[in-house]
Design a protein around this motif. Structure first.
Motif, PDB file in Angstrom:
ATOM      1  N   PRO A  99       0.799  -1.236   0.000  1.00  0.00           N
ATOM      2  CA  PRO A  99       0.000   0.000   0.000  1.00  0.00           C
ATOM      3  C   PRO A  99       0.826   1.279   0.000  1.00  0.00           C
ATOM      4  O   PRO A  99       0.388   2.298  -0.524  1.00  0.00           O
ATOM      5  N   ASP A 100       2.054   1.236   0.546  1.00  0.00           N
ATOM      6  CA  ASP A 100       2.890   2.431   0.532  1.00  0.00           C
ATOM      7  C   ASP A 100       3.789   2.513  -0.697  1.00  0.00           C
ATOM      8  O   ASP A 100       4.511   3.493  -0.889  1.00  0.00           O
ATOM      9  N   GLY A 101       3.761   1.496  -1.547  1.00  0.00           N
ATOM     10  CA  GLY A 101       4.527   1.494  -2.781  1.00  0.00           C
ATOM     11  C   GLY A 101       6.017   1.250  -2.607  1.00  0.00           C
ATOM     12  O   GLY A 101       6.763   1.242  -3.589  1.00  0.00           O
ATOM     13  N   ALA A 102       6.479   1.028  -1.372  1.00  0.00           N
ATOM     14  CA  ALA A 102       7.911   0.889  -1.118  1.00  0.00           C
ATOM     15  C   ALA A 102       8.430  -0.522  -1.310  1.00  0.00           C
ATOM     16  O   ALA A 102       9.639  -0.734  -1.417  1.00  0.00           O
ATOM     17  N   THR A 119      16.238  -1.285  -1.630  1.00  0.00           N
ATOM     18  CA  THR A 119      17.455  -2.048  -1.345  1.00  0.00           C
ATOM     19  C   THR A 119      17.538  -3.382  -2.074  1.00  0.00           C
ATOM     20  O   THR A 119      18.617  -3.960  -2.184  1.00  0.00           O
ATOM     21  N   GLY A 120      16.383  -3.887  -2.534  1.00  0.00           N
ATOM     22  CA  GLY A 120      16.354  -5.212  -3.155  1.00  0.00           C
ATOM     23  C   GLY A 120      16.329  -6.342  -2.157  1.00  0.00           C
ATOM     24  O   GLY A 120      16.320  -7.526  -2.539  1.00  0.00           O
ATOM     25  N   THR A 121      16.303  -6.037  -0.874  1.00  0.00           N
ATOM     26  CA  THR A 121      16.287  -7.065   0.167  1.00  0.00           C
ATOM     27  C   THR A 121      14.970  -7.824   0.148  1.00  0.00           C
ATOM     28  O   THR A 121      13.895  -7.218   0.117  1.00  0.00           O
ATOM     29  N   ALA A 122      15.060  -9.160   0.156  1.00  0.00           N
ATOM     30  CA  ALA A 122      13.871 -10.012   0.162  1.00  0.00           C
ATOM     31  C   ALA A 122      13.697 -10.651   1.528  1.00  0.00           C
ATOM     32  O   ALA A 122      14.658 -11.179   2.102  1.00  0.00           O
ATOM     33  N   THR A 123      12.485 -10.605   2.058  1.00  0.00           N
ATOM     34  CA  THR A 123      12.153 -11.220   3.339  1.00  0.00           C
ATOM     35  C   THR A 123      11.098 -12.292   3.100  1.00  0.00           C
ATOM     36  O   THR A 123      10.048 -12.004   2.521  1.00  0.00           O
ATOM     37  N   THR A 124      11.368 -13.511   3.528  1.00  0.00           N
ATOM     38  CA  THR A 124      10.437 -14.616   3.317  1.00  0.00           C
ATOM     39  C   THR A 124       9.306 -14.564   4.334  1.00  0.00           C
ATOM     40  O   THR A 124       9.551 -14.481   5.537  1.00  0.00           O
ATOM     41  N   VAL A 125       8.073 -14.618   3.840  1.00  0.00           N
ATOM     42  CA  VAL A 125       6.892 -14.654   4.697  1.00  0.00           C
ATOM     43  C   VAL A 125       6.355 -16.080   4.783  1.00  0.00           C
ATOM     44  O   VAL A 125       6.023 -16.571   5.853  1.00  0.00           O
TER      45      VAL A 125
END
Length: 198
Positions: A99-102, A119-125
């Protein structure tokens, strides 16, 4: 309300994804050879991005960027005003702006990840169990998502807490209503849309 069907464009494919403009006056979609925009009232579709084999599609909350996957390649973020794109570091079978587009939610190789666009950082959910043909959408708070999984349509927090919302076998696309009281989804192999109240 009426169930009336209006055909706006004919150049879609099995990869086609759609996204409304913020004003609701047009629809972006991926079709044969690229990404297009067609007026909601009808009229000629206009190619906005030369994106061969693009799949899934989303428009950023500010209406400035498109996000889409590429069949066989990494997902892209496309800036409409400059006609420039940036490749992400992974393929996305489904992709949606936060929703914030970030950041974007991305279904990639059976996992659901969040990618920070700065940053391109990926966080696994969700680490696994998401089908190859999938769907994902955000809740307005930016802290939860709805996605298609091996068990149906689920909600998940960014911390990974999951709840089954709809027992929908082979659901492949999902969109959460703006008021979050219902969702619409497609079942693989079926020609109709299904709406479920939440």
């Amino acid at each position: 309300a009426s169930g009336a069907l209006t055909e706006l464009a004919t150049n879609g494919s099995y990869l086609t994804g759609t996204a409304w403009t913020v004003a609701g006056d047009a629809i972006y979609y991926t079709g044969a050879g690229g990404a297009f925009r067609v007026p909601r009232a009808g009229g000629a579709a206009t190619m906005v991005a030369d994106a061969f084999a693009a799949l899934g599609l989303d428009l950023s909350p500010d209406g400035a960027r498109l996000a889409y996957g590429i069949n066989g390649g990494d997902a892209r973020i496309y800036t409409l005003a400059t006609a420039t794109e940036v490749a992400l570091d992974r393929p996305c079978q489904a992709i949606r702006f936060a929703p914030d587009g970030a950041s974007v939610a991305c279904v990639s190789g059976g996992a659901l990840v969040i990618i920070d666009l700065a940053t391109g950082t990926a966080t696994t959910v969700v680490a696994d169990g998401v089908p190859f043909i999938a769907g994902v959408d955000w809740y307005a708070d930016g802290q939860r998502l709805v996605f298609t999984s091996d068990v149906g349509i689920e909600a998940v927090t960014l911390a990974g807490a999951r709840t089954v919302l709809v027992d929908a076998f082979a659901a492949i696309e999902v969109d959460l209503a703006p008021d979050e009281t219902a969702l619409v989804f497609v079942t693989n192999g079926a020609g109709e849309l299904s709406i479920a109240s939440l």
